[in-house]
Design a protein around this motif. Sequence first.
Motif, mmCIF file in Angstrom:
data_model
loop_
_atom_site.group_PDB
_atom_site.id
_atom_site.type_symbol
_atom_site.label_atom_id
_atom_site.label_comp_id
_atom_site.label_asym_id
_atom_site.label_seq_id
_atom_site.Cartn_x
_atom_site.Cartn_y
_atom_site.Cartn_z
ATOM 1 N N GLU A 196 20.370 -4.353 9.553
ATOM 2 C CA GLU A 196 19.354 -5.484 10.245
ATOM 3 C C GLU A 196 19.360 -6.867 9.890
ATOM 4 N N PHE A 197 19.501 -6.991 8.267
ATOM 5 C CA PHE A 197 19.453 -8.319 7.837
ATOM 6 C C PHE A 197 20.678 -9.211 8.348
ATOM 7 N N GLU A 198 22.010 -8.270 8.200
ATOM 8 C CA GLU A 198 22.973 -8.829 8.587
ATOM 9 C C GLU A 198 22.904 -9.390 10.064
ATOM 10 N N GLU A 251 16.159 -8.865 20.014
ATOM 11 C CA GLU A 251 15.080 -9.354 20.855
ATOM 12 C C GLU A 251 13.891 -10.184 20.387
ATOM 13 N N ALA A 252 13.759 -9.709 18.898
ATOM 14 C CA ALA A 252 12.284 -10.218 18.134
ATOM 15 C C ALA A 252 12.482 -11.783 18.333
ATOM 16 N N ASP A 253 11.258 -12.530 18.213
ATOM 17 C CA ASP A 253 11.126 -13.950 18.208
ATOM 18 C C ASP A 253 10.908 -13.923 16.637
ATOM 19 N N LEU A 254 10.494 -13.156 16.028
ATOM 20 C CA LEU A 254 10.519 -13.112 14.484
ATOM 21 C C LEU A 254 10.917 -11.820 13.879
ATOM 22 N N LEU A 264 22.437 -14.121 13.610
ATOM 23 C CA LEU A 264 22.002 -14.850 14.754
ATOM 24 C C LEU A 264 21.229 -16.399 14.605
ATOM 25 N N ARG A 265 21.121 -16.436 13.463
ATOM 26 C CA ARG A 265 20.370 -17.848 12.723
ATOM 27 C C ARG A 265 19.161 -17.920 13.569
ATOM 28 N N THR A 266 18.359 -16.875 13.430
ATOM 29 C CA THR A 266 16.819 -16.956 14.080
ATOM 30 C C THR A 266 15.759 -16.533 12.856
ATOM 31 N N VAL A 309 22.252 -16.740 2.058
ATOM 32 C CA VAL A 309 21.257 -17.574 3.194
ATOM 33 C C VAL A 309 20.661 -18.595 2.425
ATOM 34 N N ARG A 310 20.134 -18.709 1.316
ATOM 35 C CA ARG A 310 19.759 -19.893 0.671
ATOM 36 C C ARG A 310 20.612 -20.865 0.571
ATOM 37 N N ARG A 311 22.050 -20.514 0.047
ATOM 38 C CA ARG A 311 22.991 -21.511 -0.190
ATOM 39 C C ARG A 311 23.552 -22.150 1.146
ATOM 40 N N SER A 312 23.438 -21.366 2.364
ATOM 41 C CA SER A 312 24.169 -21.738 3.619
ATOM 42 C C SER A 312 22.947 -22.489 4.296
#
Length: 129
Positions: free
Chosen positions: A91-93, A73-76, A98-100, A123-126
Motif C-alpha cells: 500500500e505504501f509503495e 481513490e483516497a485523497d489522503l 502516485l505522489r499523493t 521518500v524523504r531523500r526523493s
Amino acid sequence: MVVSCPDMNTFKVYIAHALSEASPSFRTRMFLLRNAVNAMPHARVLPFAWDPLTGPAPKEFNVHKYYVQQVTEADLMIMICEHASSGMGGEFETRVSLRTPLLCFTPRGKRVSRFLSDGIKEVRRSFCD
C-alpha cells in the motif's frame, strides 16, 4: 501542504494498519479511529475489504486488487505503523508511486518493517530535499 479533492463535499481517507499481527486491543483502537474520522464533517473513511474485528476476507477475494483501488481513490492515506504488516508495504509503495498525500505514524525507536522504514527514508531523500 494544502490538499484539495475533486469532490469538495467528501474528503476520502484511507487508514492503513496491521491486521493479522495486531492485538485485539490495537484493532479496537483502529476501529475507534476510523469511526472518529468518519464522524468529521465532509470526511469518509474508505472501508476495509472485511471487518477487521471479525477475521480475514474469504480466500477467493482479491485483497491486493481491492486495496490498490482504495489507496488510489483516497485523497489522503494515513498509515499507522505499530505492527509488522506485509500488506502495508504494498500500500505504501502504491501511494508513493502516485505522489499523493500520505501520513505515516511509527512509534519512536520501534522498527516495524524494514521495507517501510527504508521506504520512508527514501521518500524523504526523493521528495524533501
